[in-house]
Design an enzyme around this catalytic site. Sequence first.
Site, short mmCIF file in Angstrom:
data_model
loop_
_atom_site.label_atom_id
_atom_site.label_comp_id
_atom_site.label_asym_id
_atom_site.label_seq_id
_atom_site.Cartn_x
_atom_site.Cartn_y
_atom_site.Cartn_z
N TYR A 116 2.56 18.57 -14.73
CA TYR A 116 3.36 19.25 -15.97
C TYR A 116 2.27 19.23 -17.29
O TYR A 116 1.37 18.82 -17.21
CB TYR A 116 4.26 18.03 -16.32
CG TYR A 116 5.74 17.94 -15.60
CD1 TYR A 116 6.57 18.80 -15.55
CD2 TYR A 116 5.66 16.93 -14.32
CE1 TYR A 116 7.81 18.54 -14.95
CE2 TYR A 116 6.63 16.92 -13.81
CZ TYR A 116 7.69 17.52 -13.88
OH TYR A 116 8.69 17.55 -13.09
N TYR A 155 4.40 16.10 -6.34
CA TYR A 155 3.36 15.22 -7.05
C TYR A 155 3.82 13.49 -6.81
O TYR A 155 4.96 13.49 -6.49
CB TYR A 155 3.57 15.58 -8.38
CG TYR A 155 4.88 15.48 -9.24
CD1 TYR A 155 5.16 14.14 -9.46
CD2 TYR A 155 5.66 16.57 -9.43
CE1 TYR A 155 6.54 14.08 -10.26
CE2 TYR A 155 6.66 16.49 -10.03
CZ TYR A 155 7.23 15.08 -10.58
OH TYR A 155 8.38 14.97 -11.16
N ARG A 165 7.46 13.00 -5.24
CA ARG A 165 8.55 13.65 -5.68
C ARG A 165 8.78 14.96 -4.95
O ARG A 165 7.78 15.93 -4.73
CB ARG A 165 8.59 14.03 -7.07
CG ARG A 165 8.69 12.64 -7.67
CD ARG A 165 10.01 12.65 -8.92
NE ARG A 165 11.44 12.72 -7.89
CZ ARG A 165 12.32 13.82 -8.27
NH1 ARG A 165 12.12 14.20 -9.75
NH2 ARG A 165 13.44 13.91 -7.59
N HIS A 168 10.87 20.48 -7.07
CA HIS A 168 12.35 20.37 -7.94
C HIS A 168 12.11 21.18 -9.28
O HIS A 168 11.11 21.33 -9.86
CB HIS A 168 12.72 18.98 -8.06
CG HIS A 168 11.88 18.24 -8.94
ND1 HIS A 168 10.91 17.42 -8.41
CD2 HIS A 168 12.03 17.77 -10.31
CE1 HIS A 168 10.30 16.78 -9.64
NE2 HIS A 168 11.06 17.05 -10.44
N HIS A 170 14.17 20.90 -13.21
CA HIS A 170 14.99 20.35 -13.71
C HIS A 170 15.84 21.25 -14.93
O HIS A 170 15.20 22.33 -15.33
CB HIS A 170 14.34 19.28 -14.96
CG HIS A 170 13.45 18.27 -14.47
ND1 HIS A 170 14.04 17.03 -14.19
CD2 HIS A 170 12.05 18.20 -14.33
CE1 HIS A 170 13.20 16.28 -13.55
NE2 HIS A 170 11.98 17.06 -13.53
#
Length: 245
Positions: A116, A155, A165, A168, A170
């Site tokens: 991110y 990640y 995780r 995905h 959000h």
Amino acid sequence: MNHPTHAPHTSANLALDPRDWNSHPAYRYPGYTSTALRGPTQPLVPLKARLGELQQPVYGHGAIGALDHDLTRNARRNGEPLGERIIVTGRVLDERRRPVRHTLVEIWQANAAGRYVHKVDQHDAPLDANFLGAGRCLTDDKGRYRFLTIKPGAYPWGNHPNAWRPQHIHFSLFGPHFGSRLVTQMYFPGDPLLAYDPIALSTPEHARSRLISDFDLDITQEGYALGYRFDIVLRGAGETPFENR
């Protein structure tokens, strides 16, 4: 949580179906360790509505830029972002499967390497100077939204030994005011990490499939990007599980 829709508040649409609370994750889920620290332990205290009294958008439709929906171009500096291009589209629907028109849909995600653009993310994976990982758009008259983006990478997240995780994206949806925000996550079909992810597993089993997108060859753009469909149902039977109640 208020119902995010811009439809007029008539007696017909005030008769909302009850929420299916059994389809949403609990505030505290033992496998997702941080919920033990941040989940409420006492009954919630209702507050008098203030933002909820506003009956018009406060984010401003004019603030939506021409490239805000295209994450492959909205942060480009000196080249294409790295990774697999994908198209994510679907409809936002109310409890009776009617389209929710002109509602704000925002997304944020990791880049193709699972990183991110955020100072808290110190994962040892490269950042992409041409990819911000955030976008937004308004649904059209048929409740449809559409994003062009890069498929996010998995990640590590430190929740438990060897915790990763799944891939995905959000999603955040706003109704006529910020007090009506709803947040959820979209996963990808066939991801083997879904079976090991406490966040995904915190959703009751009968509703987990509602968080997984469908691959759609009709959405796929030949020679350019694969297509995924993800409809979001705000309430009633078949509603999408949300992270906040």
